[in-house]
Design a protein around this motif. Sequence first.
Motif, PDB file in Angstrom:
ATOM      1  N   MET A   8       0.803  -1.192   0.000  1.00  0.00           N
ATOM      2  CA  MET A   8       0.000   0.000   0.000  1.00  0.00           C
ATOM      3  C   MET A   8       0.853   1.267   0.000  1.00  0.00           C
ATOM      4  O   MET A   8       0.337   2.329  -0.297  1.00  0.00           O
ATOM      5  CB  MET A   8      -0.929   0.007   1.205  1.00  0.00           C
ATOM      6  CG  MET A   8      -2.045  -0.993   1.071  1.00  0.00           C
ATOM      7  SD  MET A   8      -2.859  -0.698  -0.479  1.00  0.00           S
ATOM      8  CE  MET A   8      -4.487  -1.102  -0.135  1.00  0.00           C
ATOM      9  N   ARG A   9       2.133   1.122   0.296  1.00  0.00           N
ATOM     10  CA  ARG A   9       3.002   2.295   0.284  1.00  0.00           C
ATOM     11  C   ARG A   9       3.157   2.833  -1.136  1.00  0.00           C
ATOM     12  O   ARG A   9       3.265   4.033  -1.328  1.00  0.00           O
ATOM     13  CB  ARG A   9       4.368   1.936   0.864  1.00  0.00           C
ATOM     14  CG  ARG A   9       4.296   1.587   2.337  1.00  0.00           C
ATOM     15  CD  ARG A   9       5.644   1.231   2.856  1.00  0.00           C
ATOM     16  NE  ARG A   9       6.391   2.484   3.077  1.00  0.00           N
ATOM     17  CZ  ARG A   9       7.656   2.534   3.358  1.00  0.00           C
ATOM     18  NH1 ARG A   9       8.368   1.440   3.435  1.00  0.00           N
ATOM     19  NH2 ARG A   9       8.254   3.684   3.557  1.00  0.00           N
ATOM     20  N   TRP A  10       3.171   1.931  -2.127  1.00  0.00           N
ATOM     21  CA  TRP A  10       3.347   2.379  -3.507  1.00  0.00           C
ATOM     22  C   TRP A  10       2.128   3.165  -3.984  1.00  0.00           C
ATOM     23  O   TRP A  10       2.254   4.082  -4.794  1.00  0.00           O
ATOM     24  CB  TRP A  10       3.663   1.206  -4.428  1.00  0.00           C
ATOM     25  CG  TRP A  10       2.559   0.199  -4.564  1.00  0.00           C
ATOM     26  CD1 TRP A  10       2.325  -0.887  -3.789  1.00  0.00           C
ATOM     27  CD2 TRP A  10       1.527   0.209  -5.549  1.00  0.00           C
ATOM     28  NE1 TRP A  10       1.214  -1.549  -4.216  1.00  0.00           N
ATOM     29  CE2 TRP A  10       0.708  -0.913  -5.305  1.00  0.00           C
ATOM     30  CE3 TRP A  10       1.214   1.039  -6.612  1.00  0.00           C
ATOM     31  CZ2 TRP A  10      -0.397  -1.206  -6.076  1.00  0.00           C
ATOM     32  CZ3 TRP A  10       0.108   0.738  -7.386  1.00  0.00           C
ATOM     33  CH2 TRP A  10      -0.682  -0.368  -7.111  1.00  0.00           C
ATOM     34  N   VAL A  11       0.939   2.821  -3.453  1.00  0.00           N
ATOM     35  CA  VAL A  11      -0.270   3.566  -3.816  1.00  0.00           C
ATOM     36  C   VAL A  11      -0.171   4.992  -3.271  1.00  0.00           C
ATOM     37  O   VAL A  11      -0.488   5.963  -3.960  1.00  0.00           O
ATOM     38  CB  VAL A  11      -1.529   2.848  -3.286  1.00  0.00           C
ATOM     39  CG1 VAL A  11      -2.779   3.687  -3.509  1.00  0.00           C
ATOM     40  CG2 VAL A  11      -1.683   1.487  -3.919  1.00  0.00           C
ATOM     41  N   ARG A  12       0.307   5.094  -2.044  1.00  0.00           N
ATOM     42  CA  ARG A  12       0.465   6.419  -1.435  1.00  0.00           C
ATOM     43  C   ARG A  12       1.496   7.253  -2.203  1.00  0.00           C
ATOM     44  O   ARG A  12       1.276   8.433  -2.471  1.00  0.00           O
ATOM     45  CB  ARG A  12       0.890   6.242   0.032  1.00  0.00           C
ATOM     46  CG  ARG A  12       1.205   7.510   0.745  1.00  0.00           C
ATOM     47  CD  ARG A  12      -0.041   8.213   1.175  1.00  0.00           C
ATOM     48  NE  ARG A  12       0.333   9.384   1.982  1.00  0.00           N
ATOM     49  CZ  ARG A  12      -0.281  10.532   1.919  1.00  0.00           C
ATOM     50  NH1 ARG A  12      -1.319  10.667   1.144  1.00  0.00           N
ATOM     51  NH2 ARG A  12       0.102  11.527   2.651  1.00  0.00           N
ATOM     52  N   ARG A  13       2.629   6.603  -2.538  1.00  0.00           N
ATOM     53  CA  ARG A  13       3.663   7.314  -3.297  1.00  0.00           C
ATOM     54  C   ARG A  13       3.141   7.763  -4.654  1.00  0.00           C
ATOM     55  O   ARG A  13       3.413   8.874  -5.099  1.00  0.00           O
ATOM     56  CB  ARG A  13       4.891   6.416  -3.483  1.00  0.00           C
ATOM     57  CG  ARG A  13       5.947   6.704  -2.469  1.00  0.00           C
ATOM     58  CD  ARG A  13       7.220   6.010  -2.830  1.00  0.00           C
ATOM     59  NE  ARG A  13       7.305   4.854  -1.947  1.00  0.00           N
ATOM     60  CZ  ARG A  13       7.856   3.712  -2.226  1.00  0.00           C
ATOM     61  NH1 ARG A  13       8.419   3.527  -3.383  1.00  0.00           N
ATOM     62  NH2 ARG A  13       7.877   2.743  -1.360  1.00  0.00           N
ATOM     63  N   ARG A  33      10.292  14.446  -4.933  1.00  0.00           N
ATOM     64  CA  ARG A  33       8.907  14.118  -5.328  1.00  0.00           C
ATOM     65  C   ARG A  33       8.850  13.079  -6.424  1.00  0.00           C
ATOM     66  O   ARG A  33       7.842  12.394  -6.579  1.00  0.00           O
ATOM     67  CB  ARG A  33       8.204  15.381  -5.827  1.00  0.00           C
ATOM     68  CG  ARG A  33       7.845  16.341  -4.788  1.00  0.00           C
ATOM     69  CD  ARG A  33       7.045  17.459  -5.404  1.00  0.00           C
ATOM     70  NE  ARG A  33       7.258  18.671  -4.644  1.00  0.00           N
ATOM     71  CZ  ARG A  33       7.289  19.870  -5.160  1.00  0.00           C
ATOM     72  NH1 ARG A  33       7.107  20.044  -6.439  1.00  0.00           N
ATOM     73  NH2 ARG A  33       7.484  20.919  -4.393  1.00  0.00           N
ATOM     74  N   SER A  62       0.023   8.360  -5.503  1.00  0.00           N
ATOM     75  CA  SER A  62      -0.941   9.449  -5.348  1.00  0.00           C
ATOM     76  C   SER A  62      -0.229  10.775  -5.064  1.00  0.00           C
ATOM     77  O   SER A  62      -0.637  11.829  -5.562  1.00  0.00           O
ATOM     78  CB  SER A  62      -1.952   9.133  -4.245  1.00  0.00           C
ATOM     79  OG  SER A  62      -1.312   9.112  -2.983  1.00  0.00           O
ATOM     80  N   LEU A  63       0.864  10.733  -4.280  1.00  0.00           N
ATOM     81  CA  LEU A  63       1.615  11.964  -4.018  1.00  0.00           C
ATOM     82  C   LEU A  63       2.307  12.470  -5.274  1.00  0.00           C
ATOM     83  O   LEU A  63       2.364  13.680  -5.517  1.00  0.00           O
ATOM     84  CB  LEU A  63       2.638  11.720  -2.903  1.00  0.00           C
ATOM     85  CG  LEU A  63       2.056  11.570  -1.499  1.00  0.00           C
ATOM     86  CD1 LEU A  63       3.157  11.197  -0.511  1.00  0.00           C
ATOM     87  CD2 LEU A  63       1.342  12.830  -1.059  1.00  0.00           C
ATOM     88  N   ARG A  64       2.841  11.560  -6.084  1.00  0.00           N
ATOM     89  CA  ARG A  64       3.488  11.980  -7.333  1.00  0.00           C
ATOM     90  C   ARG A  64       2.477  12.589  -8.306  1.00  0.00           C
ATOM     91  O   ARG A  64       2.758  13.579  -8.968  1.00  0.00           O
ATOM     92  CB  ARG A  64       4.199  10.800  -7.989  1.00  0.00           C
ATOM     93  CG  ARG A  64       5.490  10.468  -7.303  1.00  0.00           C
ATOM     94  CD  ARG A  64       6.227   9.395  -8.017  1.00  0.00           C
ATOM     95  NE  ARG A  64       7.449   9.090  -7.293  1.00  0.00           N
ATOM     96  CZ  ARG A  64       8.319   8.189  -7.659  1.00  0.00           C
ATOM     97  NH1 ARG A  64       8.120   7.483  -8.749  1.00  0.00           N
ATOM     98  NH2 ARG A  64       9.399   7.971  -6.955  1.00  0.00           N
ATOM     99  N   ARG A  80      -0.318  14.042  -7.492  1.00  0.00           N
ATOM    100  CA  ARG A  80      -0.698  15.335  -6.937  1.00  0.00           C
ATOM    101  C   ARG A  80       0.374  16.380  -7.236  1.00  0.00           C
ATOM    102  O   ARG A  80       0.071  17.513  -7.616  1.00  0.00           O
ATOM    103  CB  ARG A  80      -0.909  15.211  -5.430  1.00  0.00           C
ATOM    104  CG  ARG A  80      -1.318  16.495  -4.770  1.00  0.00           C
ATOM    105  CD  ARG A  80      -1.571  16.271  -3.266  1.00  0.00           C
ATOM    106  NE  ARG A  80      -1.926  17.513  -2.634  1.00  0.00           N
ATOM    107  CZ  ARG A  80      -1.042  18.356  -2.090  1.00  0.00           C
ATOM    108  NH1 ARG A  80       0.236  18.081  -2.108  1.00  0.00           N
ATOM    109  NH2 ARG A  80      -1.461  19.466  -1.523  1.00  0.00           N
TER     110      ARG A  80
END
Length: 180
Positions: free
Chosen positions: A1-6, A71, A8-10, A12
């Motif tokens: 799930m960390r890759w999903v967060r990363r 980022r 989404s941040l990229r 954004r």
Amino acid sequence: MRWVRRLSLRLRAALRRPQVEREMEAELAEHLECETQELIGLGVPPAEARRRAAASMGRMDSIKEQCRDSRGTVAWEQLKQDISYGARLLAKNRSFSAMALATMALGIGSTTAVFSLVDAVLIRPLPFPAPQRLFFADVGMRGPFDILRTNSRLAGYAGPSGRARLQYDGPGVARAREGL
């Protein structure tokens, strides 16, 4: 799930760049202010505290560049810059743009035509139920000229009827003799 967060941040950071830049500048200003307040609490005069805090943090431009690099959107930013630069150059040199476009269209069209021909002739099977039965010739040990000669009404059109031997008589001289 960390890759999903990363991811989404990229996304954004790539899609909402002005907002992310403002947030980064506000956070860096907050860090600078906290460092200044800490130095003021230690008894350093406010002007000197701001100078020391800025010196301890380093150059703000390099810090901002490191934040942008972390980022993971540098490649996206460079691609956007390259595309806009290319579009400006193409708009500036319209005759070159037209020639480049015509060359690309001709290349793509000819490649497509050749591939369609190769696909139809070589890659796809023939549209017959039993293509191996379309042509059958029992040649045996005879050559193609012998078959033509035996199946023809004109005896001499398929090639010479006898064999010729070459005789070597010295440099630059070769004679043909009829027969074996």
